[in-house]
Design a protein around this motif. Sequence first.
Motif, PDB file in Angstrom:
ATOM      1  N   TYR A  21     -27.921  -8.993  30.552  1.00  0.00           N
ATOM      2  CA  TYR A  21     -28.615 -10.230  30.191  1.00  0.00           C
ATOM      3  C   TYR A  21     -29.905 -10.194  31.008  1.00  0.00           C
ATOM      4  N   VAL A  24     -29.728  -8.916  34.647  1.00  0.00           N
ATOM      5  CA  VAL A  24     -28.327  -8.868  35.088  1.00  0.00           C
ATOM      6  C   VAL A  24     -27.541  -7.845  34.270  1.00  0.00           C
ATOM      7  N   ALA A  26     -24.339  -7.034  33.248  1.00  0.00           N
ATOM      8  CA  ALA A  26     -23.017  -7.664  33.258  1.00  0.00           C
ATOM      9  C   ALA A  26     -21.913  -6.625  33.086  1.00  0.00           C
ATOM     10  N   PRO A  45     -13.665 -10.778  40.250  1.00  0.00           N
ATOM     11  CA  PRO A  45     -14.296 -11.960  40.839  1.00  0.00           C
ATOM     12  C   PRO A  45     -15.169 -12.709  39.825  1.00  0.00           C
ATOM     13  N   ASN A  46     -15.570 -13.926  40.162  1.00  0.00           N
ATOM     14  CA  ASN A  46     -16.484 -14.696  39.318  1.00  0.00           C
ATOM     15  C   ASN A  46     -17.739 -13.848  39.052  1.00  0.00           C
ATOM     16  N   GLY A  47     -18.135 -13.812  37.793  1.00  0.00           N
ATOM     17  CA  GLY A  47     -19.358 -13.080  37.441  1.00  0.00           C
ATOM     18  C   GLY A  47     -19.165 -11.579  37.303  1.00  0.00           C
ATOM     19  N   ALA A  48     -17.915 -11.101  37.354  1.00  0.00           N
ATOM     20  CA  ALA A  48     -17.653  -9.657  37.279  1.00  0.00           C
ATOM     21  C   ALA A  48     -17.961  -9.076  35.903  1.00  0.00           C
ATOM     22  N   GLY A  49     -17.900  -9.915  34.870  1.00  0.00           N
ATOM     23  CA  GLY A  49     -18.162  -9.431  33.514  1.00  0.00           C
ATOM     24  C   GLY A  49     -16.982  -9.571  32.568  1.00  0.00           C
ATOM     25  N   LYS A  50     -15.925 -10.272  33.000  1.00  0.00           N
ATOM     26  CA  LYS A  50     -14.705 -10.376  32.189  1.00  0.00           C
ATOM     27  C   LYS A  50     -14.946 -11.081  30.861  1.00  0.00           C
ATOM     28  N   THR A  51     -15.567 -12.260  30.926  1.00  0.00           N
ATOM     29  CA  THR A  51     -15.786 -13.023  29.690  1.00  0.00           C
ATOM     30  C   THR A  51     -16.725 -12.249  28.766  1.00  0.00           C
ATOM     31  N   THR A  52     -17.742 -11.633  29.343  1.00  0.00           N
ATOM     32  CA  THR A  52     -18.664 -10.822  28.539  1.00  0.00           C
ATOM     33  C   THR A  52     -17.888  -9.727  27.808  1.00  0.00           C
ATOM     34  N   ARG A  61     -20.139 -11.088  20.751  1.00  0.00           N
ATOM     35  CA  ARG A  61     -21.374 -10.549  21.323  1.00  0.00           C
ATOM     36  C   ARG A  61     -21.497  -9.085  20.952  1.00  0.00           C
ATOM     37  N   GLN A  91     -12.874 -19.625  27.246  1.00  0.00           N
ATOM     38  CA  GLN A  91     -12.780 -20.221  28.573  1.00  0.00           C
ATOM     39  C   GLN A  91     -12.979 -21.735  28.501  1.00  0.00           C
ATOM     40  N   GLU A 164      -8.600 -17.016  30.842  1.00  0.00           N
ATOM     41  CA  GLU A 164      -8.084 -17.954  31.843  1.00  0.00           C
ATOM     42  C   GLU A 164      -7.270 -19.091  31.218  1.00  0.00           C
ATOM     43  N   HIS A 196      -7.466 -15.516  37.241  1.00  0.00           N
ATOM     44  CA  HIS A 196      -7.742 -15.397  38.679  1.00  0.00           C
ATOM     45  C   HIS A 196      -6.456 -15.525  39.473  1.00  0.00           C
TER      46      HIS A 196
HETATM   47  N1  LIG Z   1     -25.283 -15.938  28.259  1.00  0.00           N
HETATM   48  C1  LIG Z   1     -25.661 -15.404  29.432  1.00  0.00           C
HETATM   49  N2  LIG Z   1     -26.957 -15.288  29.772  1.00  0.00           N
HETATM   50  C2  LIG Z   1     -27.339 -14.735  30.933  1.00  0.00           C
HETATM   51  N3  LIG Z   1     -26.480 -14.253  31.872  1.00  0.00           N
HETATM   52  C3  LIG Z   1     -25.177 -14.347  31.595  1.00  0.00           C
HETATM   53  C4  LIG Z   1     -24.685 -14.921  30.374  1.00  0.00           C
HETATM   54  N4  LIG Z   1     -23.340 -14.877  30.390  1.00  0.00           N
HETATM   55  C5  LIG Z   1     -23.002 -14.294  31.555  1.00  0.00           C
HETATM   56  N5  LIG Z   1     -24.094 -13.982  32.289  1.00  0.00           N
HETATM   57  C6  LIG Z   1     -24.103 -13.274  33.596  1.00  0.00           C
HETATM   58  O1  LIG Z   1     -23.385 -12.057  33.433  1.00  0.00           O
HETATM   59  C7  LIG Z   1     -22.516 -11.818  34.523  1.00  0.00           C
HETATM   60  C8  LIG Z   1     -21.079 -11.708  34.030  1.00  0.00           C
HETATM   61  O2  LIG Z   1     -20.652 -12.989  33.550  1.00  0.00           O
HETATM   62  P1  LIG Z   1     -19.228 -13.252  32.897  1.00  0.00           P
HETATM   63  O3  LIG Z   1     -19.226 -14.622  32.346  1.00  0.00           O
HETATM   64  O4  LIG Z   1     -18.917 -12.134  31.961  1.00  0.00           O
HETATM   65  O5  LIG Z   1     -18.273 -13.140  34.192  1.00  0.00           O
HETATM   66  P2  LIG Z   1     -16.723 -13.469  34.370  1.00  0.00           P
HETATM   67  O6  LIG Z   1     -16.133 -12.231  34.961  1.00  0.00           O
HETATM   68  O7  LIG Z   1     -16.135 -13.971  33.117  1.00  0.00           O
HETATM   69  O8  LIG Z   1     -16.740 -14.599  35.495  1.00  0.00           O
HETATM   70  P3  LIG Z   1     -15.740 -15.889  35.724  1.00  0.00           P
HETATM   71  O9  LIG Z   1     -14.583 -15.360  36.503  1.00  0.00           O
HETATM   72  O10 LIG Z   1     -16.594 -16.767  36.581  1.00  0.00           O
HETATM   73  O11 LIG Z   1     -15.401 -16.473  34.403  1.00  0.00           O
HETATM   74  C9  LIG Z   1     -22.777 -12.947  35.511  1.00  0.00           C
HETATM   75  O12 LIG Z   1     -23.704 -12.499  36.462  1.00  0.00           O
HETATM   76  C10 LIG Z   1     -23.354 -14.057  34.654  1.00  0.00           C
HETATM   77  O13 LIG Z   1     -24.210 -14.871  35.417  1.00  0.00           O
END
Ligand SMILES: Nc1ncnc2c1ncn2[C@@H]1O[C@H](COP(=O)(O)OP(=O)(O)OP(=O)(O)O)[C@@H](O)[C@H]1O
Length: 308
Positions: A21, A24, A26, A45-52, A61, A91, A164, A196
């Motif tokens: 992104y 970033v 991801a 961890p938070n922001g690791a990229g799981k949801t992506t 996506r 989520q 989650e 988590h």
């Molecule tokens: N739509 C977006 N636009 C810009 N950056 C994004 C977007 N979605 C996620 N990110 C960034 O991409 C990285 C991965 O985010 P993601 O949501 O995949 O993490 P996650 O592992 O699901 O975290 P969590 O445990 O907090 O749910 C993070 O740094 C986040 O800030």
Amino acid sequence: MTTPDLASEPAVVLDGVTKSYGEVRALDGVSFDVTRGEFFGILGPNGAGKTTLVEIVEGMRQADSGSVTVLGSAPWPRNLELLRRIGVQTQTSAFFTRLTAIEHLETVAALHGLERTTAGRALETVGLTDKARSRVDNLSGGQRQRLALATALIHEPDLIFLDEPTAALDPEARRSLWAVLRRLRTEGRTIVLTTHYLDEAEALCDRVAIIARGRLVALDTPSALVRGLAAPARLFVPADRITPDQARAIEGVDRVLVEGGEVVIETRAANRVLVAVGAFVDMSEIRTRTATLEDAYLRLTGTEHSSR
Ligand SMILES: Nc1ncnc2c1ncn2[C@@H]1O[C@H](COP(=O)(O)OP(=O)(O)OP(=O)(O)O)[C@@H](O)[C@H]1O
Ligand SMILES: [Mg+2]
């Protein structure tokens, strides 16, 4: 030429998936397979990229590069045939909040082109039948999570993604949702879950992938990840029963600490040490703790942070 065996083909195949992104990164080259019928956990961890990652697999996506195959097809561009076979709990779930639980599900059923009766069945699956006539905005947090699961399951998908699903549930509600998920697995469905809660992954998942900073840092069964740590067991003894020096003198003891009114004895020879400690204190007063998935997780994600 032989025909490929569909049943043995993985449910999900990821190969070198990347996604950025802007600045970033991801996801940074993630590859793994999810076997059919498997309960697969994604931790990180938070922001690791799981949801992506999950959103790419679901077809919500597009990956920047790498390949993704879900039930034998590419999820991107959006593939309607595939969407019928997958169920998604995001989520942050969206509901028709002014409707009752059953009306909400009947609406979802209609959107899928399903009969109304499927709504009642989905409510029953998640144990919410007694709340059928309650308005969605009057449901408790845990009841809403279950309704979200019913929404994801209503069309009886082969492959279910849960991001989650038990966040913010009380311990009892969490366990009753686990029971629902275990039942779905015994029906042969493939479940991919992010969480988590390490105890949850340990209790439910056949295998877990640990993601840190967009990379896969480990993938194995929970027990193999824990064994890979070769971590010592810990014995906790009330501090008025044994002194640290007495504990250190026991053969097989690796390390002794004092924490919160307890002497903590670390050992890789727990049986022998336990017997020796029994000379100082009644067994019923000793707490023991062996390594858990949480220890493996903290080590793996910690290592990743410090090495970059
Ligand atoms: N739509 C977006 N636009 C810009 N950056 C994004 C977007 N979605 C996620 N990110 C960034 O991409 C990285 C991965 O985010 P993601 O949501 O995949 O993490 P996650 O592992 O699901 O975290 P969590 O445990 O907090 O749910 C993070 O740094 C986040 O800030
Ligand atoms: Mg997320």
